[in-house]
Design an enzyme around this catalytic site. Structure first.
Site, mmCIF file in Angstrom:
data_model
loop_
_atom_site.group_PDB
_atom_site.id
_atom_site.type_symbol
_atom_site.label_atom_id
_atom_site.label_comp_id
_atom_site.label_asym_id
_atom_site.label_seq_id
_atom_site.Cartn_x
_atom_site.Cartn_y
_atom_site.Cartn_z
ATOM 1 N N ALA A 102 0.745 -1.345 0.048
ATOM 2 C CA ALA A 102 -0.049 0.072 -0.107
ATOM 3 C C ALA A 102 0.756 1.291 -0.123
ATOM 4 C CB ALA A 102 -0.962 0.247 1.315
ATOM 5 N N SER A 125 -8.003 -1.538 7.400
ATOM 6 C CA SER A 125 -7.267 -0.640 8.238
ATOM 7 C C SER A 125 -8.625 0.283 9.379
ATOM 8 C CB SER A 125 -6.802 0.529 7.527
ATOM 9 O OG SER A 125 -6.621 1.712 8.489
ATOM 10 N N GLU A 152 -8.558 2.971 9.892
ATOM 11 C CA GLU A 152 -8.917 4.419 9.240
ATOM 12 C C GLU A 152 -10.159 4.401 8.449
ATOM 13 O OE1 GLU A 152 -7.150 7.472 8.425
ATOM 14 O OE2 GLU A 152 -6.478 7.349 10.526
ATOM 15 N N TYR A 164 -6.589 7.944 1.466
ATOM 16 C CA TYR A 164 -6.090 6.395 1.839
ATOM 17 C C TYR A 164 -7.156 5.498 2.302
ATOM 18 C CZ TYR A 164 -3.912 3.087 4.746
ATOM 19 O OH TYR A 164 -3.653 1.926 5.761
ATOM 20 N N LYS A 185 -8.782 1.936 0.835
ATOM 21 C CA LYS A 185 -8.874 0.851 1.867
ATOM 22 C C LYS A 185 -10.390 0.389 1.965
ATOM 23 C CE LYS A 185 -4.727 -0.284 3.255
ATOM 24 N NZ LYS A 185 -4.231 -1.623 2.953
HETATM 25 P P1 NAP Z 1 4.525 -0.010 4.969
HETATM 26 O O1 NAP Z 1 5.737 -0.114 5.940
HETATM 27 O O2 NAP Z 1 4.273 1.333 4.347
HETATM 28 O O3 NAP Z 1 4.791 -0.877 3.644
HETATM 29 C C1 NAP Z 1 4.056 -0.862 2.672
HETATM 30 C C2 NAP Z 1 4.514 -2.095 1.515
HETATM 31 O O4 NAP Z 1 4.120 -1.756 0.316
HETATM 32 C C3 NAP Z 1 6.131 -1.794 1.331
HETATM 33 O O5 NAP Z 1 6.801 -2.788 1.221
HETATM 34 C C4 NAP Z 1 5.862 -1.019 -0.031
HETATM 35 O O6 NAP Z 1 7.280 -1.155 -0.881
HETATM 36 C C5 NAP Z 1 4.985 -1.648 -0.734
HETATM 37 N N1 NAP Z 1 4.304 -1.126 -1.770
HETATM 38 C C6 NAP Z 1 3.922 0.108 -1.998
HETATM 39 N N2 NAP Z 1 3.371 0.309 -3.360
HETATM 40 C C7 NAP Z 1 3.678 -0.908 -3.996
HETATM 41 C C8 NAP Z 1 3.270 -1.390 -5.250
HETATM 42 N N3 NAP Z 1 2.782 -0.268 -5.956
HETATM 43 N N4 NAP Z 1 3.536 -2.659 -5.412
HETATM 44 C C9 NAP Z 1 4.209 -3.252 -4.470
HETATM 45 N N5 NAP Z 1 4.467 -3.115 -3.491
HETATM 46 C C10 NAP Z 1 4.031 -1.868 -3.259
HETATM 47 O O7 NAP Z 1 3.295 -0.435 5.498
HETATM 48 P P2 NAP Z 1 2.872 -1.390 6.929
HETATM 49 O O8 NAP Z 1 2.795 -0.519 8.049
HETATM 50 O O9 NAP Z 1 3.739 -2.432 6.792
HETATM 51 O O10 NAP Z 1 1.412 -1.843 6.758
HETATM 52 C C11 NAP Z 1 1.044 -2.956 5.901
HETATM 53 C C12 NAP Z 1 -0.180 -2.798 5.470
HETATM 54 O O11 NAP Z 1 -1.213 -2.899 6.345
HETATM 55 C C13 NAP Z 1 -0.481 -1.793 4.428
HETATM 56 O O12 NAP Z 1 -1.363 -2.224 3.388
HETATM 57 C C14 NAP Z 1 -1.242 -0.833 5.373
HETATM 58 O O13 NAP Z 1 -1.773 0.095 4.528
HETATM 59 C C15 NAP Z 1 -1.896 -1.690 6.212
HETATM 60 N N6 NAP Z 1 -2.130 -1.154 7.507
HETATM 61 C C16 NAP Z 1 -1.179 -0.821 8.375
HETATM 62 C C17 NAP Z 1 -1.363 -0.404 9.762
HETATM 63 C C18 NAP Z 1 -0.203 0.015 10.728
HETATM 64 O O14 NAP Z 1 -0.704 0.497 11.755
HETATM 65 N N7 NAP Z 1 0.918 -0.318 10.343
HETATM 66 C C19 NAP Z 1 -2.508 -0.531 10.173
HETATM 67 C C20 NAP Z 1 -3.642 -0.625 9.259
HETATM 68 C C21 NAP Z 1 -3.564 -1.408 8.000
HETATM 69 P P3 NAP Z 1 8.561 -0.096 -0.688
HETATM 70 O O15 NAP Z 1 9.336 -0.732 0.431
HETATM 71 O O16 NAP Z 1 9.027 -0.220 -2.119
HETATM 72 O O17 NAP Z 1 7.690 1.343 -0.395
HETATM 73 N N1 GDD Z 2 2.582 10.964 10.668
HETATM 74 C C1 GDD Z 2 2.769 11.965 11.446
HETATM 75 N N2 GDD Z 2 3.599 12.851 11.833
HETATM 76 N N3 GDD Z 2 1.507 11.849 12.209
HETATM 77 C C2 GDD Z 2 1.345 13.124 13.215
HETATM 78 C C3 GDD Z 2 2.359 14.065 13.481
HETATM 79 C C4 GDD Z 2 3.555 14.140 12.772
HETATM 80 O O1 GDD Z 2 4.379 14.638 12.828
HETATM 81 N N4 GDD Z 2 1.858 14.874 14.402
HETATM 82 C C5 GDD Z 2 0.471 14.366 14.781
HETATM 83 N N5 GDD Z 2 0.285 13.559 14.217
HETATM 84 C C6 GDD Z 2 -0.911 12.752 14.282
HETATM 85 C C7 GDD Z 2 -1.704 12.205 12.995
HETATM 86 O O2 GDD Z 2 -2.411 13.553 12.588
HETATM 87 C C8 GDD Z 2 -2.578 11.220 13.565
HETATM 88 O O3 GDD Z 2 -3.594 11.718 14.140
HETATM 89 C C9 GDD Z 2 -1.492 10.628 14.561
HETATM 90 O O4 GDD Z 2 -0.623 11.317 14.672
HETATM 91 C C10 GDD Z 2 -1.057 9.166 13.798
HETATM 92 O O5 GDD Z 2 -0.426 9.404 12.737
HETATM 93 P P1 GDD Z 2 0.361 8.198 11.637
HETATM 94 O O6 GDD Z 2 1.400 7.690 13.032
HETATM 95 O O7 GDD Z 2 0.783 8.907 10.609
HETATM 96 O O8 GDD Z 2 -0.560 7.108 11.684
HETATM 97 P P2 GDD Z 2 -2.165 7.149 11.184
HETATM 98 O O9 GDD Z 2 -3.080 6.614 12.269
HETATM 99 O O10 GDD Z 2 -2.397 8.431 10.217
HETATM 100 O O11 GDD Z 2 -2.164 5.796 10.080
HETATM 101 C C11 GDD Z 2 -1.561 4.638 10.611
HETATM 102 O O12 GDD Z 2 -2.424 3.651 11.291
HETATM 103 C C12 GDD Z 2 -3.505 3.271 10.359
HETATM 104 C C13 GDD Z 2 -4.268 2.504 11.072
HETATM 105 O O13 GDD Z 2 -5.348 3.319 11.763
HETATM 106 C C14 GDD Z 2 -0.979 4.133 9.165
HETATM 107 O O14 GDD Z 2 -0.338 2.986 9.500
HETATM 108 C C15 GDD Z 2 -1.882 3.388 8.124
HETATM 109 O O15 GDD Z 2 -1.574 2.818 7.100
HETATM 110 C C16 GDD Z 2 -2.938 2.613 8.895
HETATM 111 O O16 GDD Z 2 -3.789 2.066 8.124
#
Ligand code: NAP
Ligand code: GDD
Length: 365
Positions: free
Chosen positions: A84, A127, A129, A157, A161
């Site tokens: 993603a 997610s 989100e 985003y 999703k």
């Molecule tokens: P991440 O660290 O941003 O990893 C995303 C992965 O997707 C990376 O390996 C990236 O490759 C790859 N990617 C991006 N565009 C692509 C494309 N066009 N084709 C193939 N691969 C591609 O995210 P994560 O935290 O591991 O999250 C994994 C999944 O769970 C994501 O779908 C995210 O939206 C979802 N999610 C995450 C959270 C969270 O809190 N972490 C919560 C809910 C859902 P590169 O290394 O080349 O960028």
């Molecule tokens: N990134 C970021 N950077 N966030 C900030 C900052 C900053 O400097 N300051 C405040 N925030 C606030 C954002 O506005 C948000 O409310 C919160 O911190 C969390 O931001 P992120 O850590 O960027 O995560 P996210 O909640 O927006 O999204 C992550 O969680 C989702 C699941 O709920 C990502 O991993 C998404 O891919 C995932 O789906």
């Protein structure tokens, strides 16, 4: 017989943890990585020589590439789509790209599986989100989100999703595919991308600690002074290099998130694909904290109780629309998958800080 899994998004935080888990369960893992001008395999570098791990190049926005990978691996048992454009803030600046990867990319994989007639199970990384501004309320008046809470997405985003989530549901019903979606709440750790708020904070604190040590000083030293944008050592400023350290620049500190540890969450992904029937599951800790509280825990780890003069609010990090409150209820996952998180927030913060402090020590020239 040895099972085979394809992991799209293998170079990401979750992809690397999932690969570790699957290899520990004796799977053969085909990891899909995009071609990039720099090396993106840092998180999986320890797996590169492993005989059961095979890295292939591919991009989920290119359906030909997806078909090629699936054709080469028609005997695959489990396909995980973790790929993603996963940064919510960036999705406002690159909405089209986010749609192509995070939304349509999922369709490309599912339609290819159906067209090729591949008999595999499928996992989609949905997610929290997707809930956006929406929540349910329990009998005590507490707000929460679970599988029955409606979606009210607040970013490009989240909209992508939601689309992918409904595609999974459609393919499950229309084609009888074993396709499940994990609605995962925020999960973090030492492999988290550095522009997500938790890791941005722990990396900054580790850098600040290193800066203090370099000048044999501490946070309580009377010689420390605080400008609008930097911390500096009084009396040594003018021509001396390195005597000031930029403050931590953040956006909205009042948003609340349900933060867990990524290593725990990949176990839930795997458990979903071991079920007889596919389904959707919320995965979370059930506890929510504001960014401000995360800062309290993180600075508190170094004994700093008042961090107000170290952090500056930068509108650059505000989003055009915000998700204010996420707090999940993972009862269904607990009852059906037997899944519960093993790590709480305090432990998570400690793990991330210890890792970042240690990394800084190792990087001393
Ligand atoms: P991440 O660290 O941003 O990893 C995303 C992965 O997707 C990376 O390996 C990236 O490759 C790859 N990617 C991006 N565009 C692509 C494309 N066009 N084709 C193939 N691969 C591609 O995210 P994560 O935290 O591991 O999250 C994994 C999944 O769970 C994501 O779908 C995210 O939206 C979802 N999610 C995450 C959270 C969270 O809190 N972490 C919560 C809910 C859902 P590169 O290394 O080349 O960028
Ligand atoms: N990134 C970021 N950077 N966030 C900030 C900052 C900053 O400097 N300051 C405040 N925030 C606030 C954002 O506005 C948000 O409310 C919160 O911190 C969390 O931001 P992120 O850590 O960027 O995560 P996210 O909640 O927006 O999204 C992550 O969680 C989702 C699941 O709920 C990502 O991993 C998404 O891919 C995932 O789906």
């Amino acid at each position: 017989m040895q099972r085979k899994a394809i992991v799209f998004g293998v170079t990401g935080q979750d992809g690397s943890h999932l690969t570790d888990l699957l290899l520990s369960k004796d799977y053969k893992v085909v990891g899909v990585a995009r071609r990039c001008s720099v090396d993106t395999t840092e998180r999986i570098k320890d797996r590169m020589g492993c005989p059961h791990f095979h890295l292939v190049h591919g991009d989920i926005t290119d359906v030909h590439s997806v078909i090629g990978i699936l054709k080469e691996n028609e005997d695959v048992d489990e396909v995980y789509n973790l790929a993603a454009q996963s940064h919510v803030g960036i999705s406002f600046k690159q909405p089209g790209l986010t749609w192509d990867i995070t939304g349509k990319g999922c369709l490309n994989i599912l339609q290819s599986i159906v067209d090729l007639g591949i008999q595999c199970k499928f996992y989609q990384a949905s997610s929290s989100e997707m809930f956006g501004d929406s929540y349910s309320v329990d009998e005590h008046g507490n707000k929460y989100q679970d599988e029955n809470t409606k979606f009210l997405p607040q970013s490009p985003y989240a909209i992508a999703k939601v689309a992918a989530h409904y595609i999974v549901r459609l393919f499950r019903e229309a084609y009888g595919l074993h396709a499940s979606a994990g609605i995962l709440f925020n999960h973090e750790g030492e492999r988290r991308g550095e522009n997500f708020v938790t890791r941005k904070i722990t990396k900054w604190i580790a850098g600040y600690q290193r800066w203090l040590e370099r000048f044999h000083t501490s946070h309580n030293d009377a010689a420390l002074a605080f400008g609008d944008n930097e911390v500096y050592l009084r009396g040594r400023l003018d021509n001396d290099e390195g005597f000031e350290y930029p403050k931590l620049r953040l956006g909205n500190l009042d948003a609340c998130r349900d933060w867990g540890y990524a290593g725990d969450y990949v176990e839930a992904m795997w458990a979903m694909l071991q079920q007889e029937y596919p389904d959707d599951y919320v995965i979370c800790t059930g506890k929510t904290h504001s960014v401000r509280e995360f800062l309290d825990y993180a600075f508190g780890y170094l004994g700093i109780s008042d961090w107000s003069n170290l952090v500056t609010i930068d509108p650059e990090f505000y989003r055009p629309a915000e998700v204010d409150y996420l707090c999940g209820n993972a009862s269904k996952a607990k009852n059906r998958l037997g899944w519960v998180p093993k790590h709480g927030l305090e432990e998570l913060v400690q793990t991330m800080l210890e890792h970042d402090l240690d990394e800084n020590l190792q990087n001393i020239p």
